[in-house]
Design an enzyme around this catalytic site. Structure first.
Site, PDB file in Angstrom:
ATOM      1  CG  ASN A 163       0.227  12.249   3.821  1.00  0.00           C
ATOM      2  OD1 ASN A 163       1.192  12.090   4.519  1.00  0.00           O
ATOM      3  ND2 ASN A 163      -0.935  11.672   4.016  1.00  0.00           N
TER       4      ASN A 163
ATOM      5  CD  GLU B 144      -9.157   4.828  -0.576  1.00  0.00           C
ATOM      6  OE1 GLU B 144     -10.046   4.495   0.219  1.00  0.00           O
ATOM      7  OE2 GLU B 144      -8.100   5.367  -0.226  1.00  0.00           O
ATOM      8  CG  ASP B 145      -6.955   7.850  -3.343  1.00  0.00           C
ATOM      9  OD1 ASP B 145      -7.195   8.350  -2.235  1.00  0.00           O
ATOM     10  OD2 ASP B 145      -5.885   7.306  -3.608  1.00  0.00           O
TER      11      ASP B 145
ATOM     12  CE  LYS C 185      -7.960   2.553   2.293  1.00  0.00           C
ATOM     13  NZ  LYS C 185      -7.695   3.968   2.296  1.00  0.00           N
TER      14      LYS C 185
ATOM     15  NE  ARG D 153      -6.433  12.625  -3.467  1.00  0.00           N
ATOM     16  CZ  ARG D 153      -6.828  12.107  -2.307  1.00  0.00           C
ATOM     17  NH1 ARG D 153      -7.724  12.685  -1.582  1.00  0.00           N
ATOM     18  NH2 ARG D 153      -6.315  10.973  -1.840  1.00  0.00           N
TER      19      ARG D 153
ATOM     20  CG  ASP E 246     -10.317   5.158   4.537  1.00  0.00           C
ATOM     21  OD1 ASP E 246     -10.744   5.006   5.687  1.00  0.00           O
ATOM     22  OD2 ASP E 246      -9.110   5.132   4.247  1.00  0.00           O
ATOM     23  CG  ASP E 247      -9.698   9.428   0.383  1.00  0.00           C
ATOM     24  OD1 ASP E 247      -8.650   8.861   0.692  1.00  0.00           O
ATOM     25  OD2 ASP E 247     -10.315   9.195  -0.673  1.00  0.00           O
TER      26      ASP E 247
ATOM     27  CE1 TYR F 179      -3.930   1.625  -0.603  1.00  0.00           C
ATOM     28  CE2 TYR F 179      -3.463   2.824   1.398  1.00  0.00           C
ATOM     29  CZ  TYR F 179      -4.193   2.668   0.246  1.00  0.00           C
ATOM     30  OH  TYR F 179      -5.171   3.559  -0.075  1.00  0.00           O
TER      31      TYR F 179
HETATM   32  P1  NAI Z   1      -7.446  21.083   0.518  1.00  0.00           P
HETATM   33  O1  NAI Z   1      -6.779  21.635  -0.679  1.00  0.00           O
HETATM   34  O2  NAI Z   1      -8.924  20.827   0.496  1.00  0.00           O
HETATM   35  O3  NAI Z   1      -7.170  22.090   1.754  1.00  0.00           O
HETATM   36  C1  NAI Z   1      -5.980  22.778   1.981  1.00  0.00           C
HETATM   37  C2  NAI Z   1      -6.258  23.905   2.961  1.00  0.00           C
HETATM   38  O4  NAI Z   1      -5.031  24.520   3.316  1.00  0.00           O
HETATM   39  C3  NAI Z   1      -7.149  24.994   2.383  1.00  0.00           C
HETATM   40  O5  NAI Z   1      -8.061  25.422   3.372  1.00  0.00           O
HETATM   41  C4  NAI Z   1      -6.168  26.130   2.084  1.00  0.00           C
HETATM   42  O6  NAI Z   1      -6.753  27.436   2.177  1.00  0.00           O
HETATM   43  C5  NAI Z   1      -5.150  25.929   3.176  1.00  0.00           C
HETATM   44  N1  NAI Z   1      -3.870  26.513   2.786  1.00  0.00           N
HETATM   45  C6  NAI Z   1      -3.145  26.252   1.687  1.00  0.00           C
HETATM   46  N2  NAI Z   1      -2.064  27.068   1.659  1.00  0.00           N
HETATM   47  C7  NAI Z   1      -2.139  27.862   2.738  1.00  0.00           C
HETATM   48  C8  NAI Z   1      -1.331  28.901   3.260  1.00  0.00           C
HETATM   49  N3  NAI Z   1      -0.238  29.268   2.632  1.00  0.00           N
HETATM   50  N4  NAI Z   1      -1.703  29.470   4.412  1.00  0.00           N
HETATM   51  C9  NAI Z   1      -2.805  29.091   5.056  1.00  0.00           C
HETATM   52  N5  NAI Z   1      -3.609  28.094   4.624  1.00  0.00           N
HETATM   53  C10 NAI Z   1      -3.281  27.499   3.472  1.00  0.00           C
HETATM   54  O7  NAI Z   1      -6.657  19.781   0.896  1.00  0.00           O
HETATM   55  P2  NAI Z   1      -7.110  18.573   1.860  1.00  0.00           P
HETATM   56  O8  NAI Z   1      -7.757  17.506   1.064  1.00  0.00           O
HETATM   57  O9  NAI Z   1      -7.836  19.139   3.026  1.00  0.00           O
HETATM   58  O10 NAI Z   1      -5.685  17.998   2.306  1.00  0.00           O
HETATM   59  C11 NAI Z   1      -4.759  18.796   3.016  1.00  0.00           C
HETATM   60  C12 NAI Z   1      -3.528  17.976   3.323  1.00  0.00           C
HETATM   61  O11 NAI Z   1      -3.856  16.975   4.241  1.00  0.00           O
HETATM   62  C13 NAI Z   1      -2.891  17.264   2.129  1.00  0.00           C
HETATM   63  O12 NAI Z   1      -1.498  17.346   2.243  1.00  0.00           O
HETATM   64  C14 NAI Z   1      -3.306  15.844   2.306  1.00  0.00           C
HETATM   65  O13 NAI Z   1      -2.362  14.947   1.748  1.00  0.00           O
HETATM   66  C15 NAI Z   1      -3.315  15.758   3.804  1.00  0.00           C
HETATM   67  N6  NAI Z   1      -4.119  14.663   4.293  1.00  0.00           N
HETATM   68  C16 NAI Z   1      -3.530  13.832   5.196  1.00  0.00           C
HETATM   69  C17 NAI Z   1      -4.194  12.767   5.681  1.00  0.00           C
HETATM   70  C18 NAI Z   1      -3.565  11.888   6.712  1.00  0.00           C
HETATM   71  O14 NAI Z   1      -4.109  10.911   7.088  1.00  0.00           O
HETATM   72  N7  NAI Z   1      -2.412  12.203   7.190  1.00  0.00           N
HETATM   73  C19 NAI Z   1      -5.532  12.438   5.190  1.00  0.00           C
HETATM   74  C20 NAI Z   1      -6.110  13.409   4.291  1.00  0.00           C
HETATM   75  C21 NAI Z   1      -5.401  14.474   3.854  1.00  0.00           C
END
Ligand code: NAI
Length: 573
Positions: free
Chosen positions: A421, A248-249, A177, A159, A271-272, A106
């Site tokens: 991530n 998923e994704d 998965k 995605r 799941d996301d 995975y």
């Molecule tokens: P998204 O694009 O929907 O949200 C990103 C947010 O960050 C937006 O609100 C945006 O305004 C804000 N942002 C971006 N640049 C900024 C800056 N310079 N200053 C202030 N705020 C800023 O993305 P999503 O889907 O919410 O994912 C966000 C991150 O979380 C990704 O890196 C994703 O890989 C990660 N993630 C991690 C998971 C985990 O289990 N560790 C699970 C799901 C997402």
């Protein structure tokens, strides 16, 4: 529909395949582990080397072969081939080397498998539902290889992890998965079905690749797209009712509308959105307990107000209300910062989901600000006593030294989770967080990190990995089906996911030993999955008395498939 070649008869299994056909069936093949009687009964003599081996001996050889591969992609291909040759051996090998092999089957290595899907393709697994065949989706579903399906994982490939649109190559994700559903949750591999909705791709590299195996067309969008998804869901309801359907994704713009549209129509979750939220909440609950406090006393700051942050905040809010805060009080504890600064009710451009977390402008208007109009992350940390800081922003190194030191000056055990991530997008490096807080920070991350050495201590860093949640949810639903006379639970609710988060927190090794990680080690994950499934099933069945609870737990343990070879007898007739 294809007939199932397997029918249970007491402890042995009646099998109708023979000879090479039997050896070529990955669900039934035992390779060198077929015993003398089976070799005689199924016409296998001569087709196999003369030595009869145990599953353990086969594992030793398979592991040797795994070690001989010299790249992660080669190791991924090897394991996928083993899965397509002998499923029991594949799962046993994974179980014995779970920490080493999980990242190969995975994330992160599956990303390479998806990119290279059309080049490393060997044998069919799962279903391709391609847009040009949209009128016959029920027929495609009926062609699935096994007679019973408990869990479908479906993607549209748009995605994929952090690597974007992979078109039909996204099928690698549902395959990977579902392997984890079987490995950890114990969902029988023959009862899982990976599906890709082939909606085309906008990935130029794939479109220009002569070996690309998907529909060579730009992605369908808008009404056409949603109608296609709807045709698929209608077909699932018709052909495979009561199956758990996991999304998923999917791209952010599609994920939430699809979930909202179907969550009350069938047994389904994303799941996301929901799995991520549950694992982050679980890690937060355990960190709060290790810090010697309770959830209802936290002030929580989210950096990022996108899909992931909103999902986590929604579960957190429900948990805060569950601990006695009013809805308004719970919302006031959550501070969200995005590109435009702190979310407050003076900002007209917020979405409906974001408005839930808008603080009253009046209460922050008098704050000191470091620059300009917007209230940035530093300003929030400066003006409140933040106890928890969560990064879901994709902004590398956003948790700067001044921010972290300011937070740590007001709380004994700051809880800091840089969850973005992949690794290069993380809001902070755990080593810095530990150093800037003199070893006091409680850290969990989105990507895997090595333990941090500080002041003569080794501090393990837990990864918020959804693998703690979704296989256990699947196991709970299957066990509930056993008790429910077939249909069982009909919906996946947020309360079930929050119950999973709380149960995950209960398994935290750090509760017994404060130098241990916040989340359990992967090597015990099957046992932890039973506990989490138990909590989820209790949420659905709401069993009160001790005897009912015992029987529920027993059903969950019984439902968990274990990779071992059953005996075979020839099917008569
Ligand atoms: P998204 O694009 O929907 O949200 C990103 C947010 O960050 C937006 O609100 C945006 O305004 C804000 N942002 C971006 N640049 C900024 C800056 N310079 N200053 C202030 N705020 C800023 O993305 P999503 O889907 O919410 O994912 C966000 C991150 O979380 C990704 O890196 C994703 O890989 C990660 N993630 C991690 C998971 C985990 O289990 N560790 C699970 C799901 C997402």
């Amino acid at each position: 529909m294809a007939t199932n070649p397997v029918a249970r008869k007491n402890s042995a299994i009646a099998v109708r395949l023979r000879g090479v056909e039997l050896l070529n069936n990955p669900a039934l093949n035992k390779g060198t582990a077929f015993d003398e009687a089976e070799r005689e009964a199924f016409g296998l003599h001569g087709l196999l080397p003369p030595i009869v081996e145990s599953l353990d001996a086969q594992c030793v050889r398979a592991y040797e072969a795994f070690l001989l591969k010299d790249s992660d992609l080669e190791r991924h291909i090897y394991l996928r081939q083993l899965q397509d040759t002998n499923e029991v051996l594949f799962y046993r090998l994974l179980l014995e080397h779970v920490e080493e092999m999980l990242p190969i089957v995975y994330t992160p290595v599956v990303a390479l498998g998806c990119e290279q899907f059309s080049h490393i393709y060997r044998r069919p697994r799962g279903l391709f539902i391609s847009y040009p065949l949209r009128e016959v989706i029920p027929q495609l579903l009926r062609n699935h290889p096994n007679s019973q399906v408990d869990v479908i994982v479906v993607t549209d490939g748009e995605r994929i992890l952090g690597i974007g649109d992979q078109g039909v190559g996204g099928l690698g994700i549902p395959i990977g998965k579902l392997s984890l559903y079987s490995l950890i949750g114990g969902i029988h591999p023959a009862r899982t079905l990976p599906i890709v909705l082939d909606c085309g791709t906008n990935n130029e590299e794939r479109l220009n690749d002569p070996e690309y195996l998907g529909w060579r067309h730009e992605r369908i969008t808008g009404a056409e797209y949603y109608e296609f998804v709807d045709m698929f869901v209608r077909a699932v309801k018709e052909v495979l009712p009561n199956t758990l359907l996991q999304w998923e994704d999917f791209a952010g713009i599609h994920a939430r509308p699809i979930l909202d549209r179907y969550r009350d129509q069938l047994l389904t979750f994303n799941d996301d959105i929901q799995g991520t939220a549950a694992v982050a909440l679980g890690a937060m609950i355990s960190a709060v307990r290790v810090a010697g406090t309770v959830l209802r006393e936290q002030e929580i700051v989210f950096f990022g107000a996108g899909a992931a942050s909103i999902g986590v905040a929604d579960y957190l809010r429900a948990a805060l209300v569950g601990e006695g805060l009013s809805e308004v009080e719970a919302r006031r504890r959550i501070w969200m910062v995005n590109r435009g600064g702190l979310l407050h009710d003076g900002r007209a451009e917020l979405t409906a989901e974001q408005r839930v977390y808008a603080q009253p402008l009046a209460s922050v208007a008098g704050w000191t600000r470091s620059s300009g109009d917007a209230i940035g992350l530093y300003d929030v940390i400066k003006n409140i006593r933040a106890t928890v800081l969560i990064g879901l922003s994709t902004v590398t190194d956003a948790f700067t030294e001044p921010i972290v030191r300011e937070m740590a000056s007001k709380v004994q055990r700051p809880i800091i989770f840089p969850l973005s991530n992949p690794t290069e997008k993380s809001e902070a490096h755990p080593e810095d967080l530990i150093r800037w807080t003199d070893g006091r920070a409680l850290v969990a991350t989105g990507s895997p990190y090595a333990p941090v050495q500080f002041g003569g201590r080794t501090i393990p860093i837990s990864q918020c990995n959804n693998v703690y949640i979704f296989p256990a949810v699947g196991l709970a639903l299957m066990a509930s089906r056993r008790s429910g006379g077939g249909a069982g639970t009909q919906r996946v609710t947020d309360l079930m996911m929050i119950a999973a988060a709380r149960a995950l927190a209960e398994q935290s090794p750090a509760l017994k030993d404060i130098s241990a990680p916040l989340l359990p080690p992967l090597k015990n994950i099957r046992a932890d999955a039973v506990e989490i499934a138990f909590a989820v099933a209790q949420e659905t069945e709401r069993t009160g008395d001790a005897a009912a609870k015992e029987s529920l737990r027993a059903r969950i343990v019984e439902s968990q498939w274990t990779p071992e070879y059953p005996g075979y007898i020839p099917e008569i007739g």
